[in-house]
Design an enzyme around this catalytic site. Structure first.
Site, PDB file in Angstrom:
ATOM      1  N   SER A   1       4.599   8.709  25.823  1.00 25.72           N
ATOM      2  CA  SER A   1       4.139  10.078  25.550  1.00 25.72           C
ATOM      3  C   SER A   1       5.190  10.755  24.686  1.00 25.72           C
ATOM      4  CB  SER A   1       3.886  10.850  26.847  1.00 25.72           C
ATOM      5  OG  SER A   1       4.992  10.783  27.701  1.00 25.72           O
TER       6      SER A   1
ATOM      7  N   GLU B   1       6.709  14.542  23.200  1.00 25.29           N
ATOM      8  CA  GLU B   1       6.742  15.991  23.410  1.00 25.29           C
ATOM      9  C   GLU B   1       7.089  16.708  22.111  1.00 25.29           C
ATOM     10  OE1 GLU B   1       8.771  17.343  26.992  1.00 25.29           O
ATOM     11  OE2 GLU B   1       9.734  18.915  25.819  1.00 25.29           O
TER      12      GLU B   1
ATOM     13  N   HIS C   1       2.642  22.610  28.200  1.00 26.91           N
ATOM     14  CA  HIS C   1       3.599  22.979  29.239  1.00 26.91           C
ATOM     15  C   HIS C   1       3.273  24.424  29.613  1.00 26.91           C
ATOM     16  CE1 HIS C   1       6.931  19.899  28.027  1.00 26.91           C
ATOM     17  NE2 HIS C   1       5.725  19.445  27.736  1.00 26.91           N
TER      18      HIS C   1
ATOM     19  N   GLY D   1      10.751  27.193  34.037  1.00 30.53           N
ATOM     20  CA  GLY D   1      11.254  27.749  32.779  1.00 30.53           C
ATOM     21  C   GLY D   1      12.571  28.456  32.985  1.00 30.53           C
ATOM     22  N   ASP D   2      13.162  28.893  31.896  1.00 29.36           N
ATOM     23  CA  ASP D   2      14.432  29.635  31.942  1.00 29.36           C
ATOM     24  C   ASP D   2      14.220  30.954  31.225  1.00 29.36           C
ATOM     25  OD1 ASP D   2      16.164  27.667  33.171  1.00 29.36           O
ATOM     26  OD2 ASP D   2      15.814  26.502  31.350  1.00 29.36           O
TER      27      ASP D   2
ATOM     28  N   TYR E   1      15.001  15.720  37.890  1.00 30.03           N
ATOM     29  CA  TYR E   1      16.366  15.749  37.346  1.00 30.03           C
ATOM     30  C   TYR E   1      17.247  14.669  37.975  1.00 30.03           C
ATOM     31  CZ  TYR E   1      14.672  20.177  35.644  1.00 30.03           C
ATOM     32  OH  TYR E   1      13.920  21.129  35.011  1.00 30.03           O
TER      33      TYR E   1
ATOM     34  N   PHE F   1      22.652  20.861  23.484  1.00 30.80           N
ATOM     35  CA  PHE F   1      21.509  20.732  24.409  1.00 30.80           C
ATOM     36  C   PHE F   1      21.991  20.265  25.784  1.00 30.80           C
ATOM     37  CE2 PHE F   1      17.951  19.693  21.078  1.00 30.80           C
ATOM     38  CZ  PHE F   1      18.018  20.997  20.629  1.00 30.80           C
TER      39      PHE F   1
ATOM     40  N   HIS G   1       8.850   8.993  27.987  1.00 36.94           N
ATOM     41  CA  HIS G   1       8.406  10.271  27.411  1.00 36.94           C
ATOM     42  C   HIS G   1       9.482  10.717  26.416  1.00 36.94           C
ATOM     43  CE1 HIS G   1       6.512  14.313  27.425  1.00 36.94           C
ATOM     44  NE2 HIS G   1       7.752  14.780  27.386  1.00 36.94           N
TER      45      HIS G   1
HETATM   46  P1  FAD Z   1      12.129  24.329  39.612  1.00 40.76           P
HETATM   47  O1  FAD Z   1      11.576  23.053  40.074  1.00 40.76           O
HETATM   48  O2  FAD Z   1      11.513  25.591  40.126  1.00 40.76           O
HETATM   49  O3  FAD Z   1      13.691  24.318  39.956  1.00 40.76           O
HETATM   50  C1  FAD Z   1      14.575  25.270  39.386  1.00 40.76           C
HETATM   51  C2  FAD Z   1      15.818  25.395  40.252  1.00 40.76           C
HETATM   52  O4  FAD Z   1      15.524  26.109  41.438  1.00 40.76           O
HETATM   53  C3  FAD Z   1      16.430  24.065  40.694  1.00 40.76           C
HETATM   54  O5  FAD Z   1      17.825  24.200  40.714  1.00 40.76           O
HETATM   55  C4  FAD Z   1      15.869  23.899  42.098  1.00 40.76           C
HETATM   56  O6  FAD Z   1      16.683  23.049  42.892  1.00 40.76           O
HETATM   57  C5  FAD Z   1      15.866  25.333  42.584  1.00 40.76           C
HETATM   58  N1  FAD Z   1      14.848  25.636  43.584  1.00 40.76           N
HETATM   59  C6  FAD Z   1      13.549  25.288  43.538  1.00 40.76           C
HETATM   60  N2  FAD Z   1      12.892  25.782  44.606  1.00 40.76           N
HETATM   61  C7  FAD Z   1      13.801  26.471  45.326  1.00 40.76           C
HETATM   62  C8  FAD Z   1      13.742  27.231  46.530  1.00 40.76           C
HETATM   63  N3  FAD Z   1      12.604  27.381  47.207  1.00 40.76           N
HETATM   64  N4  FAD Z   1      14.895  27.815  46.955  1.00 40.76           N
HETATM   65  C9  FAD Z   1      16.042  27.678  46.276  1.00 40.76           C
HETATM   66  N5  FAD Z   1      16.163  26.968  45.136  1.00 40.76           N
HETATM   67  C10 FAD Z   1      15.048  26.389  44.675  1.00 40.76           C
HETATM   68  N6  FAD Z   1      11.402  24.939  29.856  1.00 40.76           N
HETATM   69  C11 FAD Z   1      10.614  25.810  29.194  1.00 40.76           C
HETATM   70  O7  FAD Z   1      10.914  27.012  29.190  1.00 40.76           O
HETATM   71  N7  FAD Z   1       9.505  25.411  28.514  1.00 40.76           N
HETATM   72  C12 FAD Z   1       9.105  24.108  28.488  1.00 40.76           C
HETATM   73  O8  FAD Z   1       8.107  23.774  27.866  1.00 40.76           O
HETATM   74  C13 FAD Z   1       9.905  23.136  29.188  1.00 40.76           C
HETATM   75  N8  FAD Z   1       9.553  21.855  29.253  1.00 40.76           N
HETATM   76  C14 FAD Z   1      10.288  20.967  30.018  1.00 40.76           C
HETATM   77  C15 FAD Z   1       9.836  19.660  30.158  1.00 40.76           C
HETATM   78  C16 FAD Z   1      10.548  18.755  30.957  1.00 40.76           C
HETATM   79  C17 FAD Z   1      10.022  17.352  31.094  1.00 40.76           C
HETATM   80  C18 FAD Z   1      11.735  19.161  31.605  1.00 40.76           C
HETATM   81  C19 FAD Z   1      12.523  18.197  32.430  1.00 40.76           C
HETATM   82  C20 FAD Z   1      12.183  20.463  31.469  1.00 40.76           C
HETATM   83  C21 FAD Z   1      11.460  21.383  30.695  1.00 40.76           C
HETATM   84  N9  FAD Z   1      11.849  22.729  30.581  1.00 40.76           N
HETATM   85  C22 FAD Z   1      11.072  23.619  29.878  1.00 40.76           C
HETATM   86  C23 FAD Z   1      13.091  23.185  31.178  1.00 40.76           C
HETATM   87  C24 FAD Z   1      12.872  23.767  32.599  1.00 40.76           C
HETATM   88  O9  FAD Z   1      12.033  24.894  32.526  1.00 40.76           O
HETATM   89  C25 FAD Z   1      14.246  24.154  33.147  1.00 40.76           C
HETATM   90  O10 FAD Z   1      14.981  23.006  33.427  1.00 40.76           O
HETATM   91  C26 FAD Z   1      14.246  25.126  34.302  1.00 40.76           C
HETATM   92  O11 FAD Z   1      15.581  25.585  34.497  1.00 40.76           O
HETATM   93  C27 FAD Z   1      13.777  24.551  35.615  1.00 40.76           C
HETATM   94  O12 FAD Z   1      12.435  24.303  35.611  1.00 40.76           O
HETATM   95  P2  FAD Z   1      11.774  23.458  36.833  1.00 40.76           P
HETATM   96  O13 FAD Z   1      10.325  23.469  36.594  1.00 40.76           O
HETATM   97  O14 FAD Z   1      12.453  22.183  36.995  1.00 40.76           O
HETATM   98  O15 FAD Z   1      12.147  24.457  38.024  1.00 40.76           O
END
Ligand code: FAD
Length: 279
Positions: free
Chosen positions: A7, A9, A68, A99-100, A136, A207, A257
């Site tokens: 895949s 991206e 996404h 997201g961030d 991760y 990055f 990917h």
């Molecule tokens: P989560 O799974 O919500 O985790 C975020 C953090 O919160 C982690 O440290 C986790 O341990 C912690 N956490 C989760 N749940 C809890 C809880 N209940 N209590 C306390 N802590 C908790 N970013 C973008 O903006 N746009 C994109 O299109 C994009 N695409 C991506 C594609 C891939 C394949 C990857 C790996 C990353 C991508 N990202 C993207 C980056 C991603 O959004 C960031 O890494 C972001 O910081 C975390 O997203 P997540 O979905 O992993 O978050």
């Protein structure tokens, strides 16, 4: 050897020339018969229209296109509207993320974590969407501990994710160890390694600094030693990443990917070296 499931991206381009470049890139990468292509989403909705437009164009070309979607900085109503739009257009595959938040953007939104977004999508759309989440192998930089991050990953799967794509990494052991630990927590979905080709040293370091991926010291030292010699950087990067991919596939990874950054050369060269046949 069975065919490698691929895949690719992409990000939604902002300018007309970027749109053209992306069209050319995916035409080229289509020859490798990817299982799907995905399009990133700027947290807070900054690329909402661009992501939609790019996904729909790709879908119209016959790709399985997966947008996404990140929940941070968005209201439930906004997320609901985006999901409905995708559904109306027949999109059935989505990458669900937290997201961030860009610095200076205050509001977190109504859903704070990706697990909540996955649950929201399932609640609103049942099984319509095939949901990918992020994983991760070297742990998310904001996680309290490796264990807490693994538990979060398991929570996302329990909330309804079908599969996962990892952050990129250059240490195959990190992936296999992570996978083993996740399996112990009952995670049984496919976890596809995210692959970042190496083509530009300063960009790679920037990055990696942001996302917490480790570039092994021996790789950094070698890349540094090439200075501005881009040819050598690319050649060495190709060797390192192809070797990583080979080890991952031989060790049982379900596919690869590629983070293409909208280019083709590096991903294509790696796939060719891995023996993927062009159509
Ligand atoms: P989560 O799974 O919500 O985790 C975020 C953090 O919160 C982690 O440290 C986790 O341990 C912690 N956490 C989760 N749940 C809890 C809880 N209940 N209590 C306390 N802590 C908790 N970013 C973008 O903006 N746009 C994109 O299109 C994009 N695409 C991506 C594609 C891939 C394949 C990857 C790996 C990353 C991508 N990202 C993207 C980056 C991603 O959004 C960031 O890494 C972001 O910081 C975390 O997203 P997540 O979905 O992993 O978050």
């Amino acid at each position: 050897m069975k065919p490698i499931e691929l895949s690719f991206e992409f990000f939604p381009p902002k300018m007309a020339e970027g749109v053209e470049k992306l069209r050319a890139s995916r035409k080229e990468l289509a020859k490798l018969s990817p299982k799907f292509v995905s399009v990133t989403f700027g947290a807070g909705g900054s690329t909402q229209q661009g992501t939609l437009d790019t996904v729909l164009e790709m879908a119209s070309e016959g790709f399985e296109a997966a947008p996404h979607l990140s929940c941070i900085g968005s209201s439930k109503d906004n997320l609901r509207a985006i999901l409905s739009q995708y559904r109306e257009h027949g999109i059935r595959h989505i990458v669900a993320l937290r997201g961030d938040l860009p610095s200076g953007m205050g509001e977190v939104g109504e859903l704070r974590y990706a697990s909540e977004l996955v649950a929201f999508i399932r609640q609103e759309h049942d099984d319509w969407f095939d949901i990918e989440v992020a994983a991760y192998p070297e742990f998310h930089p904001q996680s309290k501990s490796p264990r807490a991050d693994l538990e979060n990953f398991a929570r996302k799967v329990k909330a309804g994710a079908n599969s996962a794509i990892t952050q990129y990494f250059y240490n195959a052991d990190a992936y296999f160890t992570f996978l083993g630990e996740a399996r112990k927590l009952g995670v049984d979905v496919p976890v596809t390694p995210g692959i970042m080709p190496i083509t530009n040293f300063s960009q790679l370091m920037r990055f990696s600094d942001m996302c917490g991926a480790e570039v092994p010291k021996w790789v950094v030292r070698r890349l540094e030693s090439f200075g501005d010699d881009r040819e050598s950087i690319r050649g060495f990067g190709l060797d390192v990443v192809t070797d990583l991919c080979r080890r991952l596939i031989e060790g049982g990874a379900p596919g690869l990917h590629f983070y293409t950054l909208n280019g083709t050369q590096a991903s294509k060269a790696i796939c060719e070296r891995l023996g993927v046949k062009s159509a």
